[in-house]
Design a protein around this motif. Structure first.
Motif, PDB file in Angstrom:
ATOM      1  N   SER A  19      18.268 -19.675   0.472  1.00  0.00           N
ATOM      2  CA  SER A  19      17.679 -18.013  -0.384  1.00  0.00           C
ATOM      3  C   SER A  19      18.766 -17.523  -0.577  1.00  0.00           C
ATOM      4  O   SER A  19      18.495 -16.403  -1.252  1.00  0.00           O
ATOM      5  N   GLY A  20      19.670 -17.009   0.642  1.00  0.00           N
ATOM      6  CA  GLY A  20      20.473 -16.039   0.745  1.00  0.00           C
ATOM      7  C   GLY A  20      21.573 -16.491  -0.578  1.00  0.00           C
ATOM      8  O   GLY A  20      22.312 -15.091  -1.146  1.00  0.00           O
ATOM      9  N   LEU A  21      21.796 -17.836  -0.958  1.00  0.00           N
ATOM     10  CA  LEU A  21      22.786 -17.765  -1.659  1.00  0.00           C
ATOM     11  C   LEU A  21      22.369 -17.296  -3.289  1.00  0.00           C
ATOM     12  O   LEU A  21      23.086 -16.642  -4.014  1.00  0.00           O
ATOM     13  N   SER A  22      20.660 -17.020  -3.946  1.00  0.00           N
ATOM     14  CA  SER A  22      20.354 -17.561  -4.550  1.00  0.00           C
ATOM     15  C   SER A  22      20.023 -15.917  -5.199  1.00  0.00           C
ATOM     16  O   SER A  22      19.837 -15.604  -5.716  1.00  0.00           O
ATOM     17  N   ARG A  23      20.395 -14.896  -3.726  1.00  0.00           N
ATOM     18  CA  ARG A  23      20.548 -13.193  -3.593  1.00  0.00           C
ATOM     19  C   ARG A  23      21.815 -12.790  -4.081  1.00  0.00           C
ATOM     20  O   ARG A  23      22.191 -11.757  -4.309  1.00  0.00           O
ATOM     21  N   LEU A  24      22.986 -13.685  -4.246  1.00  0.00           N
ATOM     22  CA  LEU A  24      24.445 -13.214  -4.189  1.00  0.00           C
ATOM     23  C   LEU A  24      24.229 -12.998  -5.848  1.00  0.00           C
ATOM     24  O   LEU A  24      23.906 -13.349  -6.905  1.00  0.00           O
ATOM     25  N   SER A  25      25.422 -11.935  -5.999  1.00  0.00           N
ATOM     26  CA  SER A  25      25.826 -11.924  -7.476  1.00  0.00           C
ATOM     27  C   SER A  25      26.467 -12.377  -7.789  1.00  0.00           C
ATOM     28  O   SER A  25      26.896 -13.048  -7.477  1.00  0.00           O
ATOM     29  N   GLU A  74      25.457  -8.227   3.132  1.00  0.00           N
ATOM     30  CA  GLU A  74      25.333  -6.535   3.746  1.00  0.00           C
ATOM     31  C   GLU A  74      26.006  -5.184   2.800  1.00  0.00           C
ATOM     32  O   GLU A  74      25.316  -4.220   2.430  1.00  0.00           O
ATOM     33  N   VAL A  75      27.117  -6.010   1.961  1.00  0.00           N
ATOM     34  CA  VAL A  75      27.795  -5.672   0.621  1.00  0.00           C
ATOM     35  C   VAL A  75      27.018  -5.170  -0.025  1.00  0.00           C
ATOM     36  O   VAL A  75      26.660  -3.098  -0.230  1.00  0.00           O
ATOM     37  N   GLN A  76      26.321  -5.342  -0.749  1.00  0.00           N
ATOM     38  CA  GLN A  76      25.381  -5.342  -2.002  1.00  0.00           C
ATOM     39  C   GLN A  76      24.209  -4.498  -1.400  1.00  0.00           C
ATOM     40  O   GLN A  76      23.933  -3.371  -1.943  1.00  0.00           O
ATOM     41  N   ALA A  77      23.120  -4.829  -0.191  1.00  0.00           N
ATOM     42  CA  ALA A  77      22.272  -3.824   0.770  1.00  0.00           C
ATOM     43  C   ALA A  77      22.641  -2.425   0.029  1.00  0.00           C
ATOM     44  O   ALA A  77      22.147  -1.042  -0.012  1.00  0.00           O
ATOM     45  N   LYS A  78      24.124  -1.627   1.395  1.00  0.00           N
ATOM     46  CA  LYS A  78      24.978  -1.009   0.838  1.00  0.00           C
ATOM     47  C   LYS A  78      24.940  -0.158  -0.568  1.00  0.00           C
ATOM     48  O   LYS A  78      24.683   0.867  -0.718  1.00  0.00           O
ATOM     49  N   SER A  79      25.521  -1.161  -1.372  1.00  0.00           N
ATOM     50  CA  SER A  79      25.531  -0.843  -2.060  1.00  0.00           C
ATOM     51  C   SER A  79      24.561   0.288  -3.293  1.00  0.00           C
ATOM     52  O   SER A  79      24.765   0.665  -3.510  1.00  0.00           O
ATOM     53  N   SER A  80      23.179  -1.473  -2.724  1.00  0.00           N
ATOM     54  CA  SER A  80      22.685  -0.569  -3.520  1.00  0.00           C
ATOM     55  C   SER A  80      21.694   0.420  -2.882  1.00  0.00           C
ATOM     56  O   SER A  80      21.095   1.322  -3.753  1.00  0.00           O
TER      57      SER A  80
END
Length: 111
Positions: A19-25, A74-80
């Motif tokens: 599931s996490g892999l599918s949410r990656l940029s 975590e980086v994506q969440a902080k960025s968004s």
């Protein structure tokens, strides 16, 4: 060293990893595929569509992926979150500017 001596990943952990892999940029997904390809030379990381069998991966690969995905998300969440703050600040500035313009117009109309 720690990754080499890891415990067996549970089915639920593998599901969450998928599931996490599918949410990656797209960039992070390419990095994740490179992690898989490092231990599995026959893996086609550059294919248009990739079918990943979690059960066929080594435990060390799965754990490396888990740590990578967790960090990337975590980086994506902080960025968004920071983009959301920037957007709300920008919206507030636009609303303030419109309110000032409306006040100036109403003064001109009443004169």
């Amino acid at each position: 060293m720690v990754v080499q001596r890891c415990r067996k990943m549970t089915t639920e952990e593998k599901r969450k990893l998928g599931s996490g892999l599918s949410r990656l940029s797209p960039e992070d997904l390419n990095k994740a595929l490179e992690i898989i390809a490092q231990k599995n030379p026959s893996f086609q990381a550059t294919a248009e569509e990739v079918d990943l069998d979690m059960d066929a991966q080594s435990e060390s690969t799965l754990w490396r992926l888990k740590f990578f995905v967790k960090g990337a998300l975590e980086v994506q969440a902080k960025s968004s979150a920071s983009k959301g703050q920037d957007n709300s600040k920008r919206k507030r500035e636009i609303c303030d500017a419109l309110a000032k313009t409306a006040r100036k117009r109403s003064k001109k109309l009443s004169s």
